[in-house]
Design a protein around this motif. Structure first.
Motif, short mmCIF file in Angstrom:
data_model
loop_
_atom_site.label_atom_id
_atom_site.label_comp_id
_atom_site.label_asym_id
_atom_site.label_seq_id
_atom_site.Cartn_x
_atom_site.Cartn_y
_atom_site.Cartn_z
N HIS A 134 20.27 -7.69 -11.40
CA HIS A 134 19.90 -7.60 -10.11
C HIS A 134 18.76 -8.75 -9.96
CE1 HIS A 134 18.91 -5.90 -6.16
NE2 HIS A 134 19.95 -5.14 -6.25
N GLN A 135 18.96 -9.27 -8.71
CA GLN A 135 18.06 -10.38 -8.09
C GLN A 135 16.59 -9.73 -8.22
OE1 GLN A 135 19.06 -11.69 -4.07
NE2 GLN A 135 17.27 -12.94 -3.71
N ILE A 136 16.20 -8.60 -7.69
CA ILE A 136 15.02 -8.03 -7.82
C ILE A 136 14.22 -8.12 -9.02
CG2 ILE A 136 13.91 -5.86 -7.73
CD1 ILE A 136 15.43 -4.97 -5.21
N VAL A 137 14.97 -8.27 -10.34
CA VAL A 137 14.32 -8.44 -11.59
C VAL A 137 14.38 -9.72 -12.15
CG1 VAL A 137 14.33 -5.81 -11.98
CG2 VAL A 137 16.29 -7.30 -12.64
N ASP A 138 14.87 -10.67 -11.39
CA ASP A 138 14.76 -12.05 -11.85
C ASP A 138 13.17 -12.51 -12.35
OD1 ASP A 138 17.30 -12.55 -11.08
OD2 ASP A 138 16.79 -13.76 -9.28
N GLY A 139 13.18 -12.93 -13.55
CA GLY A 139 12.04 -13.25 -14.03
C GLY A 139 11.41 -12.23 -14.88
N ILE A 140 11.81 -11.08 -14.77
CA ILE A 140 11.06 -9.92 -15.46
C ILE A 140 11.79 -9.63 -16.97
CG2 ILE A 140 10.52 -7.49 -15.32
CD1 ILE A 140 9.24 -9.44 -13.13
N LEU A 141 11.03 -9.17 -17.76
CA LEU A 141 11.63 -9.04 -19.11
C LEU A 141 12.01 -7.51 -19.18
CD1 LEU A 141 8.92 -10.78 -21.52
CD2 LEU A 141 11.04 -11.53 -20.45
N GLU A 142 12.11 -7.02 -20.48
CA GLU A 142 12.65 -5.79 -20.45
C GLU A 142 12.05 -4.43 -20.02
OE1 GLU A 142 13.44 -5.02 -24.72
OE2 GLU A 142 15.51 -5.84 -24.56
N TYR A 143 10.68 -4.60 -19.92
CA TYR A 143 9.97 -3.70 -18.98
C TYR A 143 8.58 -4.26 -18.45
CZ TYR A 143 7.29 -3.32 -23.35
OH TYR A 143 6.64 -3.64 -24.71
N ILE A 144 7.86 -3.57 -17.80
CA ILE A 144 6.53 -3.94 -17.10
C ILE A 144 5.64 -2.70 -17.70
CG2 ILE A 144 5.25 -4.12 -15.08
CD1 ILE A 144 7.49 -5.19 -13.68
N GLU A 145 4.74 -3.10 -18.44
CA GLU A 145 3.69 -2.13 -18.96
C GLU A 145 2.31 -2.09 -17.80
OE1 GLU A 145 1.45 -0.60 -22.58
OE2 GLU A 145 3.57 -1.13 -22.88
N LEU A 146 2.03 -1.01 -17.31
CA LEU A 146 0.74 -0.81 -16.49
C LEU A 146 -0.15 0.11 -17.38
CD1 LEU A 146 2.26 -0.27 -13.09
CD2 LEU A 146 1.56 -2.42 -14.19
N GLU A 147 -1.34 -0.30 -17.74
CA GLU A 147 -2.22 0.17 -18.45
C GLU A 147 -2.57 1.98 -17.92
OE1 GLU A 147 -6.67 -0.02 -20.51
OE2 GLU A 147 -5.88 -1.63 -19.36
N LYS A 148 -2.82 1.84 -16.56
CA LYS A 148 -3.25 3.27 -15.82
C LYS A 148 -2.42 2.89 -14.50
CE LYS A 148 -8.03 3.15 -17.59
NZ LYS A 148 -9.60 3.10 -17.01
N GLU A 149 -1.76 4.23 -14.35
CA GLU A 149 -1.14 4.23 -13.08
C GLU A 149 -1.13 5.90 -12.66
OE1 GLU A 149 -0.07 3.99 -10.24
OE2 GLU A 149 -0.05 2.20 -9.70
N GLU A 150 -0.81 6.34 -11.58
CA GLU A 150 -0.77 7.64 -11.12
C GLU A 150 0.54 8.10 -11.73
OE1 GLU A 150 -0.46 10.62 -7.19
OE2 GLU A 150 -0.61 8.32 -7.02
#
Length: 242
Positions: A134-150
């Motif tokens: 999908h175009q929305i994930v162009d340039g994104i690897l397999e996952y995005i990791e955020l150290e802290k989130e709700e």
């Protein structure tokens, strides 16, 4: 392409913690990275402006509207919501972020409660890409990791998305459909979960990339809305015998 970033801008006025994270407001942070993109003109609007900053002129000159709200959904006027809805049906793109799932405009366009489970516990979040073409994930690897989130957890009371782009896993064990697309009329809608006001999520380069990609994906198609109602035949209709 003209983008309007809308933010209720209330947490920034009442919480020193939020002001420290987003001194220019959440809208300012999002507008800041979008302005680095060639071909994108960005303006902002906030709840306490006349007509919430979403006048007829602003909406008619907006190709994609980004929406962040949380504590003041009820203060958004029904009249403005109806105007935004009509613009989406006409083709304006809409990107709803984080707690905007409970906004009047998102619930109106979804037709459901849009409710979910939530928890604030400084949890790690992994947003897994499950639609890699999908175009929305162009340039994104397999996952995005955020150290802290709700944490937001299922069940997320939305209609079945047209596409699920991300599924999140949280440290406490929950999962969530955190990137979903919908088509309404001529308009395209993307709901993107991350972005709690006390975390610097909108400074994350991958999150910025997803939002930028989503803006480009959601831009209006070059076509008018279909004509509805009683229609004359395109070809002669032969009389039928008894």
């Amino acid at each position: 392409m003209n983008v309007t970033v809308w933010n209720e801008n209330r947490h920034e006025q009442t919480s020193e913690q939020v002001r420290e994270v987003y001194p220019e407001g959440i809208h300012g942070a999002i507008a800041g990275f979008l302005r680095n993109e060639e071909g994108i003109e960005v303006q902002t609007a906030t709840l306490d402006e006349p007509e919430h900053g979403l006048t007829e002129d602003v909406l008619q000159n907006t190709d994609v509207l980004i929406w962040w709200g949380h504590m003041a959904h009820h203060e958004v006027s029904d009249e403005v919501v109806e105007k935004v809805k009509q613009r989406v049906l006409e083709g304006m793109g809409l990107i709803v972020l984080h707690s905007g799932h409970f906004s009047k405009i998102f619930k109106t366009l979804m037709g459901t409660s849009c409710d979910l489970k939530w928890r604030e516990a400084d949890e790690t979040e992994r947003l897994w890409v499950i639609n890699p073409g999908h175009q929305i994930v162009d340039g994104i690897l397999e996952y995005i990791e955020l150290e802290k989130e709700e944490m937001y957890g299922e069940h997320f009371d939305i209609p079945a998305p047209d596409e699920v782009i991300f599924t999140s896993w949280f440290e406490g064990g929950e999962v969530f459909r955190s990137g979903c697309t919908f088509y309404r009329g001529n308009g395209k809608i993307f709901y993107f979960r991350p972005g709690h006001e006390t975390y610097p999520t909108y400074y994350n380069k991958d999150i910025q990339k997803v939002i930028t990609n989503a803006v480009k994906w959601a831009k209006p198609a070059d076509r008018k809305r279909p004509v509805y109602g009683n229609a004359k035949p395109l070809s002669p209709i032969a009389p039928k015998g008894e």
